[in-house]
Enzyme design. Structure first.
Site, short mmCIF file in Angstrom:
data_model
loop_
_atom_site.label_atom_id
_atom_site.label_comp_id
_atom_site.label_asym_id
_atom_site.label_seq_id
_atom_site.Cartn_x
_atom_site.Cartn_y
_atom_site.Cartn_z
CG ASP A 1 -0.39 -0.09 2.52
OD1 ASP A 1 0.85 -0.21 2.61
OD2 ASP A 1 -1.15 -0.03 3.51
CB SER A 2 4.59 1.71 -0.11
OG SER A 2 4.81 0.53 -0.86
CG ASP B 1 0.48 -4.06 2.03
OD1 ASP B 1 0.58 -4.98 2.87
OD2 ASP B 1 1.31 -3.13 1.92
CE LYS C 1 3.25 -5.97 3.79
NZ LYS C 1 2.71 -4.83 4.56
CD GLU D 1 0.35 -1.74 7.98
OE1 GLU D 1 -0.03 -0.97 8.90
OE2 GLU D 1 0.85 -1.32 6.92
CD GLU E 1 7.74 -0.43 7.90
OE1 GLU E 1 6.83 -1.16 7.47
OE2 GLU E 1 7.91 0.75 7.51
O1 KIV Z 1 3.56 -1.09 1.67
C1 KIV Z 1 4.71 -1.54 1.65
O2 KIV Z 1 5.50 -1.29 0.74
C2 KIV Z 1 5.13 -2.39 2.76
C3 KIV Z 1 6.58 -2.72 2.86
C4 KIV Z 1 7.31 -1.54 3.35
C5 KIV Z 1 6.83 -3.92 3.69
O3 KIV Z 1 4.35 -2.76 3.57
#
Ligand code: KIV
Length: 268
Positions: free
Chosen positions: A47-48, A86, A116, A118, A185
């Site tokens: 989600d970056s 994510d 993924k 969190e 992280e």
């Molecule tokens: O969103 C992302 O890129 C991430 C990584 C930094 C692990 O969660």
């Protein structure tokens, strides 16, 4: 170049056989294909994407539809790497049915092979609901960017012993819930090591030191495709942003002085 398809079982086996896991982010077909062909084990549509591609300040404004759009694009470039997407902000924390329904969309519409999420112990029940339905889950603990406001900014986690114990409990709860790996992280290396030694599933560190079972970086940070100063733990392996700027400046000059297109770039 790797021939065999990477699956979650292989990723788990890599911890047992002491092989480091390589993960990078990608958000589109071309970059995903590049990483896949290079032999990266896991491609994460993070989600970056909100910051790297969409111009947001943080990840909180990324929606499920945005993630699915980018996952589907990456999917079209990936043959062998494991594709993980994510789950964005608040799409898996309201109730378990909604978490499962949204994870299913990531798989069915986005083409992800795993998702993924969190959070630690408090969210383990959401994780096990998704895992029990047959969707592999990667955990993410330590600095969890979707909780940036609660954490009081993007800061190193696990500085006090109490926090370290909490992180270890989080990792164990996620393992119990059935995750196949855990991203850690922004913790000191000694904390990355303690968490890694506390669980049987592989850990993948970002700013978590060398003792994790694998490493992940945001692709824009490591390739210099950003105008922001990357975090301290990032190693920049190239500066493609500068290279692109130089190429564009040369093109502008050649268009303006009439040297492009030359004969070689015209039809007969
Ligand atoms: O969103 C992302 O890129 C991430 C990584 C930094 C692990 O969660």
């Amino acid at each position: 170049m790797r021939m065999n398809k990477v699956r979650t079982l292989r990723i788990m086996k890599m911890k047992e056989t002491n092989q480091k896991i390589v993960m990078l982010t990608a958000y589109d077909c071309f970059m995903a294909k590049t990483l896949d062909e290079a032999g990266v084990d896991i491609i994460l549509v993070g989600d970056s994407v909100g910051m790297t591609q969409l111009g947001f300040e943080d990840t909180l404004r990324v929606t499920l539809d945005m993630m699915i759009h980018h996952c589907a694009a990456a999917r079209r470039g990936v043959k062998s790497s494991l594709l993980v997407g994510d789950m964005p902000f608040m799409t898996y924390k309201i109730n378990e049915d909604e978490a499962l329904r949204n994870a299913a969309r990531m798989v069915q519409e986005g083409g992800c092979e795993a998702v993924k999420i969190e959070g630690g112990e408090n969210f383990a029940r959401f994780t096990s609901r998704i895992v029990n339905a047959g969707i592999p889950v990667m955990g993410h603990i330590g600095l969890v960017p979707q909780s940036v406001h609660q954490l009081g900014g993007y800061r190193v986690q696990g500085k006090e012993e109490d926090d370290v114990i909490r992180l270890i409990n989080d990792a164990r709860a996620l393992e119990e819930a059935g995750v196949f790996s855990i991203v850690i992280e922004a913790v000191p290396p000694s904390v990355g090591k303690r968490i890694t030694e506390s669980v049987r599933v592989p850990t993948i560190g970002i700013g978590a030191g060398p003792f994790c079972d694998g490493q992940v970086l945001v692709i824009n940070d490591m390739l210099g495709l950003t105008d922001k100063k990357p975090p301290h733990f990032v190693k920049q392996y190239a500066n493609l942003g500068n290279a692109a700027k130089k190429a564009v400046e040369q093109y502008m000059e050649e268009v303006r002085n009439g040297s492009f297109p030359d004969e070689a770039h015209c039809y007969e």
